[in-house]
Design a protein around this motif. Structure first.
Motif, mmCIF file in Angstrom:
data_model
loop_
_atom_site.group_PDB
_atom_site.id
_atom_site.type_symbol
_atom_site.label_atom_id
_atom_site.label_comp_id
_atom_site.label_asym_id
_atom_site.label_seq_id
_atom_site.Cartn_x
_atom_site.Cartn_y
_atom_site.Cartn_z
ATOM 1 N N ARG A 21 39.682 38.637 48.589
ATOM 2 C CA ARG A 21 38.531 40.009 48.183
ATOM 3 C C ARG A 21 39.010 40.722 48.353
ATOM 4 N NH1 ARG A 21 34.796 37.625 46.724
ATOM 5 N NH2 ARG A 21 33.277 39.893 46.624
ATOM 6 N N ASP A 22 40.326 41.235 49.309
ATOM 7 C CA ASP A 22 40.326 43.035 48.785
ATOM 8 C C ASP A 22 42.002 42.806 49.650
ATOM 9 O OD1 ASP A 22 40.641 42.447 52.396
ATOM 10 O OD2 ASP A 22 37.912 43.178 51.871
ATOM 11 N N PRO B 170 41.303 31.915 47.997
ATOM 12 C CA PRO B 170 41.219 32.851 47.421
ATOM 13 C C PRO B 170 41.172 34.736 48.178
ATOM 14 C CG PRO B 170 40.525 32.124 45.998
ATOM 15 C CD PRO B 170 41.070 30.967 48.112
ATOM 16 N N ASP C 293 47.355 38.989 43.223
ATOM 17 C CA ASP C 293 46.095 38.697 42.588
ATOM 18 C C ASP C 293 45.616 38.207 44.053
ATOM 19 O OD1 ASP C 293 47.180 35.880 42.290
ATOM 20 O OD2 ASP C 293 48.549 36.809 41.118
ATOM 21 N N VAL C 294 44.488 37.863 43.687
ATOM 22 C CA VAL C 294 43.395 37.219 44.449
ATOM 23 C C VAL C 294 44.176 36.178 44.780
ATOM 24 C CG1 VAL C 294 41.087 38.233 43.853
ATOM 25 C CG2 VAL C 294 41.430 36.201 42.210
ATOM 26 N N VAL D 217 41.369 43.930 44.423
ATOM 27 C CA VAL D 217 43.156 44.054 44.760
ATOM 28 C C VAL D 217 43.920 44.250 43.638
ATOM 29 C CG1 VAL D 217 44.035 41.714 44.852
ATOM 30 C CG2 VAL D 217 42.600 41.608 45.483
ATOM 31 N N ALA E 218 36.439 41.119 43.938
ATOM 32 C CA ALA E 218 37.473 41.065 44.265
ATOM 33 C C ALA E 218 39.154 40.784 43.339
ATOM 34 C CB ALA E 218 37.716 39.594 44.488
#
Length: 244
Positions: free
Chosen positions: A220-221, A218, A198-199, A158, A154
């Motif tokens: 993942r993409d 959080p 960021d995640v 990102v 992940a």
């Protein structure tokens, strides 16, 4: 394994910390100093340190260190403030890896551009070995490095999409960035721009200061980032009393 709530709280404190207390040592003598960290995509705290500083000389000789990140207390008692102590090993970031990480650090601390080019400064990274989270008065939880670390796939996904996300959002959705900063985060008016992703969230800056948007969970993409930003902008636009 740490609880999911504890992991999320600890990561939020590390990601959101504009300042922290660094504990280093020299010849067995502990030493504490104020530092201004920024998290790398993998959560490792980044420090822009002068070789003239005592704590930098300490880390060069003894890389074992700790960082204390502290949140806001609920009332008059400072013990109610959530905080996390991170232990780990500090090392200077290799020259070939410095540029993108330095840019990330400066995105969090834009005022530091005044001295970021001084020859005595260099970027350091603390590799997290473990942590102790105190979520408030009498609520403590030990966390292993593996508990804290975000999923590497992940993080990579990102990071690969970050530049495109930042460019697209700032060029085509400046109103959404303003809604998040001014409405949801109550940061006041300014030429707000998305500067890091960021995640766990993103950083938004108006050139002199930076504020942090923590995602509800959080991602993942790039699709996860997009959904989180859309939700945050919608909430910011409906916040009572938003300027603009």
């Amino acid at each position: 394994m740490g609880s999911q709530q504890g992991i999320c709280e600890a990561r939020a404190l590390i990601r959101g910390g504009l300042a922290a207390t660094l504990a280093s040592s020299a010849a067995g003598q502990p030493f504490a100093s104020l530092v201004t960290p920024a998290p790398a995509p993998d959560l490792s705290p980044l420090l822009w340190l002068s070789s003239l500083s005592e704590h930098t000389r300490h880390l060069a000789a003894e890389p074992r260190c700790a960082l204390l990140f502290t949140g806001r207390a609920e009332g008059a008692n400072p013990q109610t403030a959530p905080r996390v102590t991170v232990t780990g090993l500090a090392a200077r970031v290799p020259e070939e890896e410095t540029a993108p990480l330095k840019a990330r650090w400066l995105a969090r601390h834009p005022y530091a551009a005044l001295y970021a080019g001084f020859a005595d400064f260099a970027l350091w990274r603390v590799r997290i070995g473990g942590a102790l989270l105190v979520g408030g008065f009498a609520r403590a939880e030990r966390l292993k490095a593996g508990d804290l670390s975000p999923d590497p796939e992940a993080v990579a996904a990102v990071l690969a999409a970050e530049a495109g996300i930042i460019s697209h959002v700032n060029e085509d959705h400046a109103d959404a960035v303003a809604a998040i900063a001014e409405g949801l985060l109550s940061a006041g008016p300014g030429p707000w721009r998305l500067v890091a992703v960021d995640v766990d969230g993103c950083d938004i800056s108006e050139g002199n200061r930076t504020v942090r948007l923590a995602f509800p969970a959080p991602v993942r993409d790039a699709d996860g980032v997009r959904a989180a930003l859309i939700r945050a902008a919608r909430e910011g636009r409906t916040t009572p009393g938003r300027s603009g």
